[in-house]
Design a protein around this motif. Structure first.
Motif, PDB file in Angstrom:
ATOM      1  N   GLY A   1    -112.978 108.304  -1.320  1.00 47.02           N
ATOM      2  CA  GLY A   1    -113.799 108.218  -2.518  1.00 47.02           C
ATOM      3  C   GLY A   1    -113.177 109.011  -3.662  1.00 47.02           C
ATOM      4  N   LEU A   2    -112.855 108.331  -4.743  1.00 45.01           N
ATOM      5  CA  LEU A   2    -112.197 108.993  -5.868  1.00 45.01           C
ATOM      6  C   LEU A   2    -113.093 110.053  -6.497  1.00 45.01           C
ATOM      7  CD1 LEU A   2    -110.349 106.040  -7.601  1.00 45.01           C
ATOM      8  CD2 LEU A   2    -109.407 107.846  -6.161  1.00 45.01           C
ATOM      9  N   CYS A   3    -114.392 109.846  -6.460  1.00 40.12           N
ATOM     10  CA  CYS A   3    -115.317 110.825  -7.026  1.00 40.12           C
ATOM     11  C   CYS A   3    -115.275 112.121  -6.219  1.00 40.12           C
ATOM     12  CB  CYS A   3    -116.728 110.242  -7.045  1.00 40.12           C
ATOM     13  SG  CYS A   3    -117.946 111.331  -7.781  1.00 40.12           S
ATOM     14  N   ILE A   4    -115.281 111.997  -4.903  1.00 46.66           N
ATOM     15  CA  ILE A   4    -115.233 113.182  -4.043  1.00 46.66           C
ATOM     16  C   ILE A   4    -113.907 113.904  -4.224  1.00 46.66           C
ATOM     17  CG2 ILE A   4    -115.203 113.951  -1.636  1.00 46.66           C
ATOM     18  CD1 ILE A   4    -117.109 111.612  -1.051  1.00 46.66           C
ATOM     19  N   LEU A   5    -112.836 113.144  -4.267  1.00 43.82           N
ATOM     20  CA  LEU A   5    -111.519 113.735  -4.450  1.00 43.82           C
ATOM     21  C   LEU A   5    -111.409 114.417  -5.812  1.00 43.82           C
ATOM     22  CD1 LEU A   5    -108.646 114.095  -3.385  1.00 43.82           C
ATOM     23  CD2 LEU A   5    -108.082 111.940  -4.480  1.00 43.82           C
ATOM     24  N   GLY A   6    -111.922 113.776  -6.851  1.00 41.66           N
ATOM     25  CA  GLY A   6    -111.862 114.363  -8.197  1.00 41.66           C
ATOM     26  C   GLY A   6    -112.649 115.656  -8.298  1.00 41.66           C
ATOM     27  N   VAL A   7    -113.822 115.692  -7.671  1.00 38.48           N
ATOM     28  CA  VAL A   7    -114.630 116.913  -7.692  1.00 38.48           C
ATOM     29  C   VAL A   7    -113.915 118.037  -6.945  1.00 38.48           C
ATOM     30  CG1 VAL A   7    -116.775 117.927  -6.820  1.00 38.48           C
ATOM     31  CG2 VAL A   7    -116.827 115.744  -8.009  1.00 38.48           C
ATOM     32  N   GLY A   8    -113.339 117.729  -5.801  1.00 38.96           N
ATOM     33  CA  GLY A   8    -112.621 118.742  -5.029  1.00 38.96           C
ATOM     34  C   GLY A   8    -111.423 119.300  -5.765  1.00 38.96           C
ATOM     35  N   ILE A   9    -110.641 118.430  -6.385  1.00 38.29           N
ATOM     36  CA  ILE A   9    -109.467 118.880  -7.130  1.00 38.29           C
ATOM     37  C   ILE A   9    -109.885 119.679  -8.362  1.00 38.29           C
ATOM     38  CG2 ILE A   9    -107.530 118.060  -8.536  1.00 38.29           C
ATOM     39  CD1 ILE A   9    -107.075 115.907  -6.443  1.00 38.29           C
ATOM     40  N   ALA A  10    -110.920 119.229  -9.062  1.00 45.07           N
ATOM     41  CA  ALA A  10    -111.391 119.973 -10.238  1.00 45.07           C
ATOM     42  C   ALA A  10    -111.898 121.354  -9.847  1.00 45.07           C
ATOM     43  CB  ALA A  10    -112.493 119.183 -10.947  1.00 45.07           C
ATOM     44  N   PHE A  11    -112.622 121.444  -8.729  1.00 48.07           N
ATOM     45  CA  PHE A  11    -113.135 122.734  -8.264  1.00 48.07           C
ATOM     46  C   PHE A  11    -112.000 123.678  -7.885  1.00 48.07           C
ATOM     47  CE2 PHE A  11    -114.825 125.426  -4.777  1.00 48.07           C
ATOM     48  CZ  PHE A  11    -115.714 126.161  -5.535  1.00 48.07           C
ATOM     49  N   SER A  12    -110.994 123.179  -7.185  1.00 44.36           N
ATOM     50  CA  SER A  12    -109.891 124.046  -6.785  1.00 44.36           C
ATOM     51  C   SER A  12    -109.064 124.482  -7.992  1.00 44.36           C
ATOM     52  CB  SER A  12    -109.013 123.367  -5.739  1.00 44.36           C
ATOM     53  OG  SER A  12    -108.486 122.168  -6.238  1.00 44.36           O
ATOM     54  N   LEU A  13    -108.849 123.596  -8.947  1.00 44.79           N
ATOM     55  CA  LEU A  13    -108.126 123.995 -10.157  1.00 44.79           C
ATOM     56  C   LEU A  13    -108.930 124.994 -10.979  1.00 44.79           C
ATOM     57  CD1 LEU A  13    -106.537 120.619 -11.274  1.00 44.79           C
ATOM     58  CD2 LEU A  13    -105.391 122.596 -10.270  1.00 44.79           C
ATOM     59  N   TRP A  14    -110.250 124.848 -10.984  1.00 42.90           N
ATOM     60  CA  TRP A  14    -111.104 125.808 -11.675  1.00 42.90           C
ATOM     61  C   TRP A  14    -110.995 127.185 -11.020  1.00 42.90           C
ATOM     62  CZ3 TRP A  14    -115.662 128.288  -9.971  1.00 42.90           C
ATOM     63  CH2 TRP A  14    -116.328 128.992 -10.954  1.00 42.90           C
ATOM     64  N   LEU A  15    -110.956 127.228  -9.682  1.00 40.78           N
ATOM     65  CA  LEU A  15    -110.799 128.504  -8.987  1.00 40.78           C
ATOM     66  C   LEU A  15    -109.470 129.164  -9.331  1.00 40.78           C
ATOM     67  CD1 LEU A  15    -112.158 127.852  -5.391  1.00 40.78           C
ATOM     68  CD2 LEU A  15    -113.175 129.264  -7.164  1.00 40.78           C
ATOM     69  N   VAL A  16    -108.408 128.383  -9.384  1.00 36.78           N
ATOM     70  CA  VAL A  16    -107.097 128.925  -9.731  1.00 36.78           C
ATOM     71  C   VAL A  16    -107.109 129.474 -11.156  1.00 36.78           C
ATOM     72  CG1 VAL A  16    -104.676 128.342 -10.119  1.00 36.78           C
ATOM     73  CG2 VAL A  16    -105.854 127.464  -8.116  1.00 36.78           C
ATOM     74  N   ALA A  17    -107.651 128.720 -12.083  1.00 39.31           N
ATOM     75  CA  ALA A  17    -107.686 129.161 -13.484  1.00 39.31           C
ATOM     76  C   ALA A  17    -108.560 130.400 -13.649  1.00 39.31           C
ATOM     77  CB  ALA A  17    -108.192 128.033 -14.373  1.00 39.31           C
ATOM     78  N   LEU A  18    -109.729 130.401 -13.028  1.00 44.43           N
ATOM     79  CA  LEU A  18    -110.627 131.553 -13.139  1.00 44.43           C
ATOM     80  C   LEU A  18    -109.998 132.797 -12.532  1.00 44.43           C
ATOM     81  CD1 LEU A  18    -113.457 132.625 -13.869  1.00 44.43           C
ATOM     82  CD2 LEU A  18    -114.155 131.990 -11.559  1.00 44.43           C
ATOM     83  N   GLY A  19    -109.434 132.666 -11.347  1.00 42.80           N
ATOM     84  CA  GLY A  19    -108.800 133.815 -10.706  1.00 42.80           C
ATOM     85  C   GLY A  19    -107.644 134.364 -11.513  1.00 42.80           C
TER      86      GLY A  19
END
Length: 76
Positions: free
Chosen positions: A46-64
């Protein structure tokens, strides 16, 4: 000594923020391995699930990384 620097309040915050960035990188790695496995098995993901997961992980990297930079430069 580096251990004495890590035992301070600022040292613990830097370690915590580094772990946050590492968690984002780890999630991104796991998601990419999952996508590669699905492509090899011809399964659809599911592209939606994949997009949410990638966005969340990139957000964690940027925030950290922003929090680490703020701690190390004494930004207020």
């Amino acid at each position: 000594m580096i251990i004495n620097k890590l035992l301070t309040r600022k040292g613990w915050r830097v370690v915590a923020h580094s772990m946050l960035a590492a968690a984002g990188i780890g999630l991104l790695y796991l998601l990419s391995r999952m996508v590669i496995g699905d492509i090899q098995q011809q399964d659809t993901l599911g592209l939606c699930i994949l997009g949410v997961g990638i966005a969340f992980s990139l957000w964690l990297v940027a925030l950290g990384s922003m929090l680490i930079k703020a701690e190390l430069t004494d930004w207020r």
